[in-house]
Design a protein around this motif. Sequence first.
Motif, PDB file in Angstrom:
ATOM      1  N   GLY A 134       0.743  10.181 -10.403  1.00 56.08           N
ATOM      2  CA  GLY A 134      -0.655  10.584 -10.492  1.00 56.08           C
ATOM      3  C   GLY A 134      -1.576   9.510 -11.014  1.00 56.08           C
ATOM      4  N   PHE A 135      -1.280   8.260 -10.756  1.00 57.40           N
ATOM      5  CA  PHE A 135      -2.156   7.174 -11.212  1.00 57.40           C
ATOM      6  C   PHE A 135      -3.526   7.343 -10.557  1.00 57.40           C
ATOM      7  CE2 PHE A 135       1.113   5.622 -13.418  1.00 57.40           C
ATOM      8  CZ  PHE A 135       1.941   4.647 -12.892  1.00 57.40           C
ATOM      9  N   GLY A 136      -4.577   7.080 -11.303  1.00 58.46           N
ATOM     10  CA  GLY A 136      -5.925   7.134 -10.765  1.00 58.46           C
ATOM     11  C   GLY A 136      -6.548   8.499 -10.853  1.00 58.46           C
ATOM     12  N   ALA A 195       0.834  -1.199   0.000  1.00 59.52           N
ATOM     13  CA  ALA A 195       0.000   0.000   0.000  1.00 59.52           C
ATOM     14  C   ALA A 195       0.870   1.251   0.000  1.00 59.52           C
ATOM     15  CB  ALA A 195      -0.927  -0.002   1.216  1.00 59.52           C
ATOM     16  N   PHE A 196       1.972   1.227   0.730  1.00 61.06           N
ATOM     17  CA  PHE A 196       2.877   2.374   0.760  1.00 61.06           C
ATOM     18  C   PHE A 196       3.522   2.588  -0.606  1.00 61.06           C
ATOM     19  CE2 PHE A 196       7.070   4.264   1.626  1.00 61.06           C
ATOM     20  CZ  PHE A 196       6.641   5.453   2.223  1.00 61.06           C
ATOM     21  N   ILE A 197       3.935   1.505  -1.264  1.00 56.90           N
ATOM     22  CA  ILE A 197       4.509   1.622  -2.608  1.00 56.90           C
ATOM     23  C   ILE A 197       3.470   2.158  -3.579  1.00 56.90           C
ATOM     24  CG2 ILE A 197       5.415   0.285  -4.556  1.00 56.90           C
ATOM     25  CD1 ILE A 197       6.816  -1.506  -2.477  1.00 56.90           C
ATOM     26  N   GLY A 198       2.234   1.680  -3.482  1.00 54.28           N
ATOM     27  CA  GLY A 198       1.166   2.191  -4.345  1.00 54.28           C
ATOM     28  C   GLY A 198       0.897   3.656  -4.090  1.00 54.28           C
ATOM     29  N   TRP A 199       0.929   4.070  -2.823  1.00 52.88           N
ATOM     30  CA  TRP A 199       0.726   5.481  -2.486  1.00 52.88           C
ATOM     31  C   TRP A 199       1.838   6.334  -3.089  1.00 52.88           C
ATOM     32  CZ3 TRP A 199       3.797   8.668   0.665  1.00 52.88           C
ATOM     33  CH2 TRP A 199       3.250   9.910   0.949  1.00 52.88           C
ATOM     34  N   LEU A 200       3.089   5.846  -3.007  1.00 51.87           N
ATOM     35  CA  LEU A 200       4.203   6.592  -3.595  1.00 51.87           C
ATOM     36  C   LEU A 200       4.064   6.710  -5.107  1.00 51.87           C
ATOM     37  CD1 LEU A 200       7.382   5.344  -1.690  1.00 51.87           C
ATOM     38  CD2 LEU A 200       6.359   7.618  -1.648  1.00 51.87           C
ATOM     39  N   LEU A 201       3.656   5.635  -5.762  1.00 51.14           N
ATOM     40  CA  LEU A 201       3.488   5.683  -7.217  1.00 51.14           C
ATOM     41  C   LEU A 201       2.380   6.657  -7.621  1.00 51.14           C
ATOM     42  CD1 LEU A 201       3.947   1.936  -8.196  1.00 51.14           C
ATOM     43  CD2 LEU A 201       5.514   3.837  -8.604  1.00 51.14           C
ATOM     44  N   ARG A 202       1.270   6.647  -6.861  1.00 52.58           N
ATOM     45  CA  ARG A 202       0.198   7.600  -7.150  1.00 52.58           C
ATOM     46  C   ARG A 202       0.659   9.028  -6.908  1.00 52.58           C
ATOM     47  NH1 ARG A 202      -2.782   3.652  -4.723  1.00 52.58           N
ATOM     48  NH2 ARG A 202      -2.870   4.751  -2.743  1.00 52.58           N
ATOM     49  N   LEU A 203       1.460   9.228  -5.876  1.00 53.97           N
ATOM     50  CA  LEU A 203       1.967  10.560  -5.553  1.00 53.97           C
ATOM     51  C   LEU A 203       2.913  11.064  -6.639  1.00 53.97           C
ATOM     52  CD1 LEU A 203       2.004  12.721  -3.289  1.00 53.97           C
ATOM     53  CD2 LEU A 203       4.058  11.581  -2.427  1.00 53.97           C
TER      54      LEU A 203
END
Length: 63
Positions: A54-56, A43-51
């Motif tokens: 800008g995925f999503g 979840a932390f890696i996904g949060w970093l990628l979105r940050l």
Amino acid sequence: MPEPFQRTIITDIDIPFGSLVLFFVKASLAAIPAAFIVAFILAFIGWLLRLIFGFGMMGGMVT
């Protein structure tokens, strides 16, 4: 001088049923916190990628 390579073959392991059940119960209980830790890391890696990328957020707001 090193000893020559010797091959070993195991043909039978005698483990009492109760000990085997206890081992699997302990392994199951140990897997629960490990799964939480792995989920948190992912979840932390996904949060970093979105940050960062800008995925999503590419579709804008949907109402």
